[in-house]
Design an enzyme around this catalytic site. Sequence first.
Site, PDB file in Angstrom:
ATOM      1  N   HIS A 378       0.797  -1.230   0.000  1.00  0.00           N
ATOM      2  CA  HIS A 378       0.000   0.000   0.000  1.00  0.00           C
ATOM      3  C   HIS A 378       0.825   1.273   0.000  1.00  0.00           C
ATOM      4  O   HIS A 378       0.256   2.360   0.154  1.00  0.00           O
ATOM      5  CB  HIS A 378      -0.920   0.043   1.224  1.00  0.00           C
ATOM      6  CG  HIS A 378      -1.985  -1.002   1.232  1.00  0.00           C
ATOM      7  ND1 HIS A 378      -3.234  -0.794   0.680  1.00  0.00           N
ATOM      8  CD2 HIS A 378      -1.983  -2.262   1.706  1.00  0.00           C
ATOM      9  CE1 HIS A 378      -3.954  -1.893   0.843  1.00  0.00           C
ATOM     10  NE2 HIS A 378      -3.225  -2.800   1.456  1.00  0.00           N
ATOM     11  N   LYS A 569      -8.070  14.088   4.528  1.00  0.00           N
ATOM     12  CA  LYS A 569      -7.192  12.905   4.518  1.00  0.00           C
ATOM     13  C   LYS A 569      -6.116  13.127   5.558  1.00  0.00           C
ATOM     14  O   LYS A 569      -5.999  14.236   6.100  1.00  0.00           O
ATOM     15  CB  LYS A 569      -6.571  12.711   3.136  1.00  0.00           C
ATOM     16  CG  LYS A 569      -5.953  13.993   2.538  1.00  0.00           C
ATOM     17  CD  LYS A 569      -5.440  13.775   1.130  1.00  0.00           C
ATOM     18  CE  LYS A 569      -6.496  13.930   0.056  1.00  0.00           C
ATOM     19  NZ  LYS A 569      -6.780  12.698  -0.673  1.00  0.00           N
ATOM     20  N   ARG A 570      -5.322  12.085   5.851  1.00  0.00           N
ATOM     21  CA  ARG A 570      -4.217  12.262   6.772  1.00  0.00           C
ATOM     22  C   ARG A 570      -3.343  13.435   6.326  1.00  0.00           C
ATOM     23  O   ARG A 570      -3.189  13.691   5.130  1.00  0.00           O
ATOM     24  CB  ARG A 570      -3.367  10.985   6.836  1.00  0.00           C
ATOM     25  CG  ARG A 570      -4.022   9.876   7.614  1.00  0.00           C
ATOM     26  CD  ARG A 570      -4.270  10.248   9.046  1.00  0.00           C
ATOM     27  NE  ARG A 570      -3.041  10.211   9.812  1.00  0.00           N
ATOM     28  CZ  ARG A 570      -2.799   9.339  10.794  1.00  0.00           C
ATOM     29  NH1 ARG A 570      -3.712   8.449  11.151  1.00  0.00           N
ATOM     30  NH2 ARG A 570      -1.654   9.374  11.447  1.00  0.00           N
ATOM     31  N   LYS A 575       0.948  14.485   0.502  1.00  0.00           N
ATOM     32  CA  LYS A 575      -0.438  14.768   0.093  1.00  0.00           C
ATOM     33  C   LYS A 575      -0.641  16.255  -0.200  1.00  0.00           C
ATOM     34  O   LYS A 575      -1.638  16.659  -0.763  1.00  0.00           O
ATOM     35  CB  LYS A 575      -1.413  14.293   1.167  1.00  0.00           C
ATOM     36  CG  LYS A 575      -1.409  12.763   1.342  1.00  0.00           C
ATOM     37  CD  LYS A 575      -2.395  12.321   2.414  1.00  0.00           C
ATOM     38  CE  LYS A 575      -2.312  10.833   2.733  1.00  0.00           C
ATOM     39  NZ  LYS A 575      -3.043   9.977   1.786  1.00  0.00           N
ATOM     40  N   THR A 677      -8.600   6.622  -1.977  1.00  0.00           N
ATOM     41  CA  THR A 677      -9.942   6.035  -2.069  1.00  0.00           C
ATOM     42  C   THR A 677     -11.021   7.090  -1.831  1.00  0.00           C
ATOM     43  O   THR A 677     -12.134   6.944  -2.317  1.00  0.00           O
ATOM     44  CB  THR A 677     -10.124   4.872  -1.067  1.00  0.00           C
ATOM     45  OG1 THR A 677      -9.532   5.246   0.183  1.00  0.00           O
ATOM     46  CG2 THR A 677      -9.454   3.612  -1.569  1.00  0.00           C
ATOM     47  N   LYS A 681     -14.918   8.192  -3.608  1.00  0.00           N
ATOM     48  CA  LYS A 681     -16.151   8.528  -2.876  1.00  0.00           C
ATOM     49  C   LYS A 681     -16.684   9.875  -3.347  1.00  0.00           C
ATOM     50  O   LYS A 681     -17.888  10.053  -3.556  1.00  0.00           O
ATOM     51  CB  LYS A 681     -15.880   8.549  -1.364  1.00  0.00           C
ATOM     52  CG  LYS A 681     -15.435   7.191  -0.830  1.00  0.00           C
ATOM     53  CD  LYS A 681     -14.795   7.270   0.560  1.00  0.00           C
ATOM     54  CE  LYS A 681     -14.105   5.947   0.895  1.00  0.00           C
ATOM     55  NZ  LYS A 681     -13.185   6.050   2.038  1.00  0.00           N
TER      56      LYS A 681
HETATM   57  C1  26V Z   1       2.031   2.070   7.808  1.00  0.00           C
HETATM   58  C2  26V Z   1       2.532   1.998   9.061  1.00  0.00           C
HETATM   59  C3  26V Z   1       3.978   1.972   9.196  1.00  0.00           C
HETATM   60  C4  26V Z   1       4.462   1.940  10.573  1.00  0.00           C
HETATM   61  C5  26V Z   1       3.560   1.419  11.614  1.00  0.00           C
HETATM   62  C6  26V Z   1       2.146   1.867  11.513  1.00  0.00           C
HETATM   63  C7  26V Z   1       1.660   1.936  10.145  1.00  0.00           C
HETATM   64  C8  26V Z   1       0.301   1.943   9.934  1.00  0.00           C
HETATM   65  C9  26V Z   1      -0.198   2.002   8.676  1.00  0.00           C
HETATM   66  C10 26V Z   1       0.667   2.084   7.612  1.00  0.00           C
HETATM   67  C11 26V Z   1       0.076   2.083   6.291  1.00  0.00           C
HETATM   68  C12 26V Z   1       0.378   3.217   5.440  1.00  0.00           C
HETATM   69  C13 26V Z   1      -0.026   2.847   4.100  1.00  0.00           C
HETATM   70  C14 26V Z   1      -1.398   3.325   3.714  1.00  0.00           C
HETATM   71  O1  26V Z   1      -2.304   3.597   4.473  1.00  0.00           O
HETATM   72  N1  26V Z   1      -1.524   3.408   2.441  1.00  0.00           N
HETATM   73  C15 26V Z   1      -2.714   3.890   1.801  1.00  0.00           C
HETATM   74  O2  26V Z   1      -3.464   2.748   1.392  1.00  0.00           O
HETATM   75  C16 26V Z   1      -4.647   3.118   0.732  1.00  0.00           C
HETATM   76  C17 26V Z   1      -5.416   1.849   0.455  1.00  0.00           C
HETATM   77  O3  26V Z   1      -4.731   1.065  -0.458  1.00  0.00           O
HETATM   78  C18 26V Z   1      -4.327   3.895  -0.514  1.00  0.00           C
HETATM   79  O4  26V Z   1      -5.530   4.302  -1.119  1.00  0.00           O
HETATM   80  C19 26V Z   1      -3.488   5.124  -0.188  1.00  0.00           C
HETATM   81  O5  26V Z   1      -3.084   5.765  -1.364  1.00  0.00           O
HETATM   82  C20 26V Z   1      -2.282   4.712   0.607  1.00  0.00           C
HETATM   83  O6  26V Z   1      -1.572   5.844   1.072  1.00  0.00           O
END
Ligand code: 26V
Length: 833
Positions: A378, A569-570, A575, A677, A681
């Site tokens: 992701h 968004k975050r 972003k 995503t 929406k």
């Molecule tokens: C990464 C980490 C890394 C360290 C520990 C905690 C933690 C928690 C979550 C993440 C995930 C980051 C990746 C993420 O959220 N990606 C997003 O995924 C979406 C669904 O596929 C996508 O639409 C977004 O573009 C993407 O940023």
Amino acid sequence: MATGKGEQPSAASDQLQPLRDLYGCGPVEITGTRDALYERHLTFDHVVDVNRATDRQQFESAARSIRDVLSQRWLRTEQTYAAVNPKRVYYLSMEFLLGRSFANNVMNALLHPAVIDMARQKGLDVMALTEMEPDAGLGNGGLGRLAACFIESMATLQIPGMGYGLRYEYGIFRQSLQDGWQVEQPDNWLRRPDPWEVARIDEAVEVRLNCSFELQAGALKPVFGRPSILLGIPFDRPVIGYGGKTINTLRLWAAGTPDYFNFQRFSRGDFVGAFAESLGAESLTRVLYPDDSTSMGQGLRFLQEYFLVACALSDLIRRFRSGNSDWNVLPEKVAIQLNDTHPALAVPELMRILVDDAGLGWDRAWDLTQRTLAYTNHTLLPEALEKWPLAWFEAVVPRHLDIILEINRRLLGVVRSRWPVNDGRAERISLVEEGEHRKIRMANLAVVGSHSTNGVAAIHSRLLRSTTLRDLAELYPDRFNNKTNGVTPRRWLLTCNPGLARVISEAIGAGWVTDLRQLGRLKPLAGDPSFLDAVFKAKREAKVRFANWLKSTTGEHVDPDTMLDCQIKRIHEYKRQLLNALHIVVLYNRLRDSRNMEFPPRTFIFAGKAAPAYTLAKLIIKFINNLAGTVNADPAVGGRLKVLFLPDYRVSLAEYLIPASDVSEQISTAGYEASGTSNMKFMMNGALTVGTRDGATIEMAEEAGEENFFLFGLSAGEVADSRGWYDPRWHYAHEPETKRALDLIASDYFSRNEPGAFRPICDVLLKRDFYMHLADLKSYGETHEKVGRLYADQKGWAAKAAINIASSGNFSSDRTINEYAGQIWRVTPCPVP
Ligand code: 26V
């Protein structure tokens, strides 16, 4: 509850009749007994006078009576799977960002008319009731919300699927603002009993670790060399497929201890110490890690990941064994999808089960493991890729480390025989990153130990192959594939935007709810004035609804007659909330110059959380709030421009805001947003997108035609190619509006009482500008001018909005899940009779 059998349907149930007919569900059967469910819950669960119940008690009782109605169906689903023994899918995710469940459960079970009738009879305010449910915020952002959409789609498509996650007692923190700064507060969402979950104490599993824990001075400390056993206690939540036929399960695990109590310490008078170990163990699932931007190497997070994997695998293997005696059929009966690398320890854990517990040979076990597991990536951001210290494996799960090192030994053997010339390839592919502190590369482990690696939009999957995971893609070219994300139209259109949903169903029938491609049939109507008028009115209705909700919950005022332009968004540098903010400064300067400029009144809305340790992201929030304070109060602006930062962005806020939005901001530096995503929406709710050629926005524009999108800025290729020579100061020197905006910020115009507060922002933009804000600012501004001109032409705008809605059919998570099911999992539906 509600009307007895045989009564005339009300207007509300009439409206849903076509949906019920379509899915073969007759009128909802609500008998005399069920009529009393709600009161029974008030009386027997809460022991409260029906007429004196609080809103919260009313919510709990209503939700419990909905769950009662669904219970038999839920049981029947599991009984069917046990009897048919179909191949099952297990979706392993550290995050499920569910939001609220009430409205969606009611809608998917087609109980909507019954609930409306009941509310009318009993004088209940359904809106007030739904507001009593806290969001289940068990996720950070896109990855967690995607998991929630996916399990809903699996249930709707009648796929035997199950979600496995953690039951965090504290979800993503609640965000408030003090002086414009983000302040984090704990989200104690389980303070009151959750009416949807069912605790299954009898199905608890054991998790063995090579260390123990203790709570010392409030902090969780590992005690090495003292093996311990944790309990995983499952809590199940119903996942209701649209039509209410299939009800799958989301199983969330809570950490506990086997009735553990240290008697020796107790007898010595150490009353606190007697419980230290159990308190420590139970802390494991206390809180969700609120950082999705950096993998910070927190020991507790590593333990959480292993705990999820161990619980899920033990549970699914038990399920598998109850219907199958031959280990060889595992890949024909089980598909496990890893949502990012967070559950990648499933690779050594499954190997351990097959080799140590089942007694299979290595090669057999390895073949079964690879054919059972699949991995979704992701993110391309290197700082978010997980790498765990080898020392932690040694301390917590030494057997898993042995297995990983053996996998690596064999892997490197293959690599070296295929590419005998040492060009660094083997070092890059290795599961171990060498150095003073050796680390395990979780993405490499996930690719090597599975049969499928997918990205989440076409461009992302391409970049994964060509950059981030290039060496692995060359080693296993057939493993790599793309599955463009999607979102569930039940939550993100039917339920959150009832006005527009009705307009669509009146035009083309209700089939779109489970076959979103049918929205394409709206295309010819983009020239039909009465349809466009209906779309316009639905948007206006949603804007008023949002404005009223905002007023009543925050006191904030939004004028529904202004253009609502949203970036929600975050908060993250890539972003580029800063690009949006810089552009607002440019507009502000123009408005100050000329009081009678042609300018459609705009409200810019921001919302989003920053990781608590991400200092610059928190400063960006502060900057937007100060900008809002200055702009909103300036008489020269004359109400033509308003900036709002809405605190505590969450699923339920998005459900109010997205239907009301006119413009969707998707402005990441090209090549950095894996998919996005919320872009989807917004599109299905009739907002027009201002965006870069990034993530799934590219595919959305292809579907709608670029003439119906507002694309701007550098492409991913151009970003990569200009890295070597890009200089933000060139733009500062040659673009007068860019210079003026930056000078205004640097002059402390927006920080009069906090001199120098935004210096770091100016520095980031002018010294390095890694995310190339200044490169895109001019073309972003020009694009917004086009947006403004089109907005003045109400009919032209409505036509483009209609084309966007009509072109959003590809972005249903049903389409995505069908692709996973057919190409990766190879599962077929298993209808529940
Ligand atoms: C990464 C980490 C890394 C360290 C520990 C905690 C933690 C928690 C979550 C993440 C995930 C980051 C990746 C993420 O959220 N990606 C997003 O995924 C979406 C669904 O596929 C996508 O639409 C977004 O573009 C993407 O940023």
